[in-house]
Design a protein around this motif. Structure first.
Motif, PDB file in Angstrom:
ATOM      1  N   LEU A 113       0.818  -1.207   0.000  1.00 32.52           N
ATOM      2  CA  LEU A 113       0.000   0.000   0.000  1.00 32.52           C
ATOM      3  C   LEU A 113       0.851   1.256   0.000  1.00 32.52           C
ATOM      4  N   SER A 114       1.971   1.223   0.719  1.00 29.88           N
ATOM      5  CA  SER A 114       2.823   2.416   0.810  1.00 29.88           C
ATOM      6  C   SER A 114       3.787   2.532  -0.363  1.00 29.88           C
ATOM      7  N   HIS A 115       4.102   1.391  -1.013  1.00 31.27           N
ATOM      8  CA  HIS A 115       5.012   1.415  -2.156  1.00 31.27           C
ATOM      9  C   HIS A 115       4.455   0.539  -3.273  1.00 31.27           C
ATOM     10  N   PRO A 116       3.328   0.927  -3.852  1.00 28.87           N
ATOM     11  CA  PRO A 116       2.727   0.092  -4.905  1.00 28.87           C
ATOM     12  C   PRO A 116       3.579   0.051  -6.157  1.00 28.87           C
ATOM     13  N   ASN A 117       3.582  -1.099  -6.806  1.00 27.60           N
ATOM     14  CA  ASN A 117       4.325  -1.276  -8.049  1.00 27.60           C
ATOM     15  C   ASN A 117       3.484  -2.122  -9.011  1.00 27.60           C
ATOM     16  N   PRO A 118       3.100  -1.526 -10.148  1.00 28.23           N
ATOM     17  CA  PRO A 118       3.404  -0.178 -10.619  1.00 28.23           C
ATOM     18  C   PRO A 118       2.673   0.901  -9.808  1.00 28.23           C
ATOM     19  N   GLN A 119       3.186   2.096  -9.915  1.00 30.51           N
ATOM     20  CA  GLN A 119       2.636   3.227  -9.172  1.00 30.51           C
ATOM     21  C   GLN A 119       1.405   3.796  -9.874  1.00 30.51           C
ATOM     22  N   PRO A 120       0.236   3.736  -9.239  1.00 31.38           N
ATOM     23  CA  PRO A 120      -0.948   4.357  -9.844  1.00 31.38           C
ATOM     24  C   PRO A 120      -0.886   5.871  -9.713  1.00 31.38           C
ATOM     25  N   ASP A 121      -1.648   6.560 -10.526  1.00 30.78           N
ATOM     26  CA  ASP A 121      -1.697   8.017 -10.416  1.00 30.78           C
ATOM     27  C   ASP A 121      -2.431   8.457  -9.157  1.00 30.78           C
ATOM     28  N   PHE A 122      -3.449   7.700  -8.793  1.00 29.72           N
ATOM     29  CA  PHE A 122      -4.221   8.004  -7.595  1.00 29.72           C
ATOM     30  C   PHE A 122      -4.574   6.719  -6.868  1.00 29.72           C
ATOM     31  N   ILE A 123      -4.652   6.806  -5.552  1.00 32.67           N
ATOM     32  CA  ILE A 123      -5.139   5.720  -4.718  1.00 32.67           C
ATOM     33  C   ILE A 123      -6.354   6.245  -3.961  1.00 32.67           C
ATOM     34  N   ILE A 124      -7.465   5.521  -4.059  1.00 33.42           N
ATOM     35  CA  ILE A 124      -8.655   5.899  -3.318  1.00 33.42           C
ATOM     36  C   ILE A 124      -9.141   4.707  -2.522  1.00 33.42           C
ATOM     37  N   LYS A 125      -9.831   4.970  -1.431  1.00 30.66           N
ATOM     38  CA  LYS A 125     -10.283   3.890  -0.562  1.00 30.66           C
ATOM     39  C   LYS A 125     -11.623   3.331  -1.008  1.00 30.66           C
ATOM     40  N   ASP A 126     -12.409   4.163  -1.680  1.00 30.51           N
ATOM     41  CA  ASP A 126     -13.749   3.749  -2.081  1.00 30.51           C
ATOM     42  C   ASP A 126     -14.073   4.340  -3.439  1.00 30.51           C
ATOM     43  N   ILE A 127     -14.837   3.605  -4.232  1.00 26.01           N
ATOM     44  CA  ILE A 127     -15.147   4.039  -5.588  1.00 26.01           C
ATOM     45  C   ILE A 127     -15.909   5.359  -5.616  1.00 26.01           C
ATOM     46  N   SER A 128     -16.628   5.669  -4.539  1.00 23.96           N
ATOM     47  CA  SER A 128     -17.397   6.915  -4.493  1.00 23.96           C
ATOM     48  C   SER A 128     -16.505   8.152  -4.546  1.00 23.96           C
ATOM     49  N   GLU A 129     -15.217   7.995  -4.247  1.00 20.25           N
ATOM     50  CA  GLU A 129     -14.300   9.126  -4.268  1.00 20.25           C
ATOM     51  C   GLU A 129     -13.974   9.598  -5.687  1.00 20.25           C
ATOM     52  N   LEU A 130     -14.373   8.829  -6.683  1.00 16.81           N
ATOM     53  CA  LEU A 130     -14.122   9.253  -8.064  1.00 16.81           C
ATOM     54  C   LEU A 130     -14.752  10.605  -8.368  1.00 16.81           C
ATOM     55  N   LEU A 131     -15.931  10.848  -7.835  1.00 22.85           N
ATOM     56  CA  LEU A 131     -16.601  12.123  -8.099  1.00 22.85           C
ATOM     57  C   LEU A 131     -15.760  13.295  -7.615  1.00 22.85           C
ATOM     58  N   ARG A 132     -15.144  13.120  -6.455  1.00 23.64           N
ATOM     59  CA  ARG A 132     -14.319  14.207  -5.923  1.00 23.64           C
ATOM     60  C   ARG A 132     -13.042  14.368  -6.724  1.00 23.64           C
ATOM     61  N   LEU A 133     -12.510  13.260  -7.216  1.00 21.17           N
ATOM     62  CA  LEU A 133     -11.319  13.337  -8.059  1.00 21.17           C
ATOM     63  C   LEU A 133     -11.590  14.086  -9.356  1.00 21.17           C
ATOM     64  N   LEU A 134     -12.697  13.745  -9.978  1.00 19.31           N
ATOM     65  CA  LEU A 134     -13.016  14.297 -11.292  1.00 19.31           C
ATOM     66  C   LEU A 134     -13.654  15.672 -11.214  1.00 19.31           C
ATOM     67  N   GLY A 135     -14.238  15.977 -10.081  1.00 19.94           N
ATOM     68  CA  GLY A 135     -15.084  17.151 -10.023  1.00 19.94           C
ATOM     69  C   GLY A 135     -16.459  16.711 -10.461  1.00 19.94           C
ATOM     70  N   ARG A 136     -17.497  17.044  -9.712  1.00 17.24           N
ATOM     71  CA  ARG A 136     -18.837  16.538  -9.999  1.00 17.24           C
ATOM     72  C   ARG A 136     -19.254  16.894 -11.423  1.00 17.24           C
ATOM     73  N   PRO A 137     -19.626  15.895 -12.235  1.00 21.40           N
ATOM     74  CA  PRO A 137     -20.017  16.158 -13.625  1.00 21.40           C
ATOM     75  C   PRO A 137     -21.184  17.127 -13.711  1.00 21.40           C
ATOM     76  N   LYS A 138     -21.140  17.967 -14.726  1.00 20.06           N
ATOM     77  CA  LYS A 138     -22.228  18.903 -14.950  1.00 20.06           C
ATOM     78  C   LYS A 138     -23.361  18.223 -15.696  1.00 20.06           C
ATOM     79  N   LYS A 139     -24.555  18.627 -15.407  1.00 17.10           N
ATOM     80  CA  LYS A 139     -25.735  17.991 -15.977  1.00 17.10           C
ATOM     81  C   LYS A 139     -25.741  18.116 -17.498  1.00 17.10           C
ATOM     82  N   ASN A 140     -25.990  16.969 -18.149  1.00 16.11           N
ATOM     83  CA  ASN A 140     -26.179  16.903 -19.599  1.00 16.11           C
ATOM     84  C   ASN A 140     -24.963  17.368 -20.398  1.00 16.11           C
ATOM     85  N   GLU A 141     -23.759  17.223 -19.847  1.00 12.17           N
ATOM     86  CA  GLU A 141     -22.552  17.557 -20.600  1.00 12.17           C
ATOM     87  C   GLU A 141     -21.726  16.283 -20.758  1.00 12.17           C
TER      88      GLU A 141
END
Length: 327
Positions: free
Chosen positions: A233-261
Motif C-alpha cells: 500500500l505504501s510502495h505500490p508497483n506499478p505506481q498508480p496516479d491516484f489511490i482511493i479507498k472507495d469508488i465513491s471518491e471518483l466524483l471528488r477526483l473528477l469534479g462533480r459532472p455537470k448535468k447533460n454535458e
C-alpha cells in the motif's frame, strides 16, 4: 472518507494533474470484480450462509457443513468453469464432490440456494449505482473484466449491469486479457477515443494498473482491497496516479459532472453485433464461443443509450436499449 492520493501521497483532484488534465478525460474504464461489485466479500458471506443452511435444512453436522462449504469455495475459485460442460453442471459437480457420497444427492438443490444467495450479496450498492448514473451524464463508461466468458457474462446479466455502460469487454471472449494493452486498445477503438482520454479504475495493480500503464491510458486509479499488505500500500508497483479507498471518491477526483454535458468519442458508427457469449446464461454456456456473431444494422429510430460489448470476432457489439436490463 479517505483522501484521494496522488503519486506524491498528497490529496488532490485530477485538475491538479499536469500529465492529463481532467478536461481531456472523456472515458472512464472500470474493472468488475471487487471494484464495482464486491465479488470476494459476497462469496465469503454466501458460503457462510450456505454452511448454516446445510446444518439447519439438511441436518449436516456443523463442522462437516463448514468443511463442505469451504471445500466447494476452494474448488470453485480454483476453476470457475469447465469448457466441457455448462457452468451450472460444473458447479453442481463441484458441490457433489464437496458433499461426498453421504450428501451428494443434495448437490443440485444446494447449488440453487448458493447461486441465489451469491447474487443477492453481490448486488451493486446504491452509492455505486448513483455514481455510475452521475458519471454517465458526462463521460463514456466502459467495463473491462478478466475471466471466463460465461461466468463473467452471467454476473453482468444477473446484476443487470449493461444499462450502466457504453462498452463491455470480457477477456474470455479474446485471446488476451489485462494487463495486455490490446484489450484496452480494443475498447478504446470501439468507443472512438484515444488511450490518453481514458481513466482506468480497478483493485489489482498487476492487471488494472499495469495494463493501464502499458496501454498509455491517461489516468490510473487504484482501489486496494482491505487485505493489501501495508508495504504494498505504501510502495505500490506499478505506481498508480491516484489511490482511493472507495469508488465513491471518483466524483471528488473528477469534479462533480455537470448535468447533460456528456463527453463522447468521435469514432465511426458501427454495426450492432451480438455474440453468443454476451447472450449466454448460467444454463446454456460452455467455456468456448463457437457460434458466429449475428449482425444487425444500427437503429436510427431509438434515442436510448445502448451498450457496446466488445468481442474478438468484431470491433464492437451494440445492444438495443430493450436488452439492457432496465427495470
Amino acid at each position: 472518507m479517505a483522501s484521494s492520493l496522488s503519486k506524491s501521497g498528497q490529496s488532490g483532484s485530477l485538475s491538479d494533474r499536469e500529465r492529463t488534465p481532467s478536461s481531456r478525460i472523456s472515458t472512464i474504464l472500470f474493472d468488475l470484480d471487487n471494484t464495482i461489485i464486491p465479488t470476494k466479500k459476497a462469496d465469503d458471506i454466501t458460503i457462510k450462509k450456505v454452511s448454516q443452511k446445510l446444518t439447519r435444512e439438511y441436518e449436516i453436522p456443523v463442522q462437516v457443513a463448514n468443511d463442505v462449504s469451504e471445500a466447494y469455495l476452494r474448488r470453485f475459485r480454483r476453476c470457475v468453469e469447465n469448457p466441457r460442460m455448462s457452468i451450472d453442471d460444473w458447479r453442481i459437480l463441484l458441490w457433489a464432490k464437496a458433499l461426498g457420497e453421504e450428501y451428494e444427492e443434495f448437490a443440485e438443490e444446494i447449488y440453487g440456494k448458493w447461486k441465489k444467495l451469491r447474487y443477492r450479496n453481490m448486488i451493486m450498492s446504491e452509492e455505486t449505482v448513483s455514481l455510475l448514473r452521475t458519471l454517465r451524464k458526462q463521460y463514456q463508461l466502459g467495463l473491462v473484466t478478466n475471466g471466463p466468458s460465461n461466468s463473467q457474462w452471467e454476473k453482468i446479466k444477473e446484476l443487470e449491469l449493461e444499462q450502466y455502460f457504453d462498452c463491455i469487454a470480457v477477456s474470455g471472449d479474446f485471446t488476451y486479457e489485462k494487463p495486455d494493452p490490446k484489450i484496452f486498445q480494443t475498447i478504446c477503438a470501439s468507443l472512438g477515443v484515444q488511450p490518453f482520454e481514458c481513466l482506468i479504475v480497478g483493485d489489482k495493480l498487476d492487471t488494472d494498473i499495469a495494463g493501464g500503464c502499458a496501454a498509455d491510458l491517461g489516468i490510473t486509479v487504484w482501489i486496494p482491497l482491505d487485505d493489501v499488505e501495508a508495504e504494498v500500500l505504501s510502495h505500490p508497483n506499478p505506481q498508480p496516479d491516484f489511490i482511493i479507498k472507495d469508488i465513491s471518491e471518483l466524483l471528488r477526483l473528477l469534479g462533480r459532472p455537470k448535468k447533460n454535458e456528456r463527453a463522447r468519442g468521435k469514432g465511426p458508427v458501427k454495426p450492432k453485433v451480438r455474440t453468443s457469449s454476451s447472450g449466454s446464461n448460467s444454463g446454456s454456456g460452455t467455456g468456448t464461443n463457437t457460434s458466429p456473431p449475428q449482425v444487425q444494422l444500427p437503429s436510427t429510430s431509438s434515442t436510448s443509450q445502448s451498450t457496446t460489448t466488445v468481442s474478438a470476432s468484431s470491433t464492437c457489439t451494440k445492444l438495443p436499449a430493450t436488452e439492457q436490463g432496465d427495470s
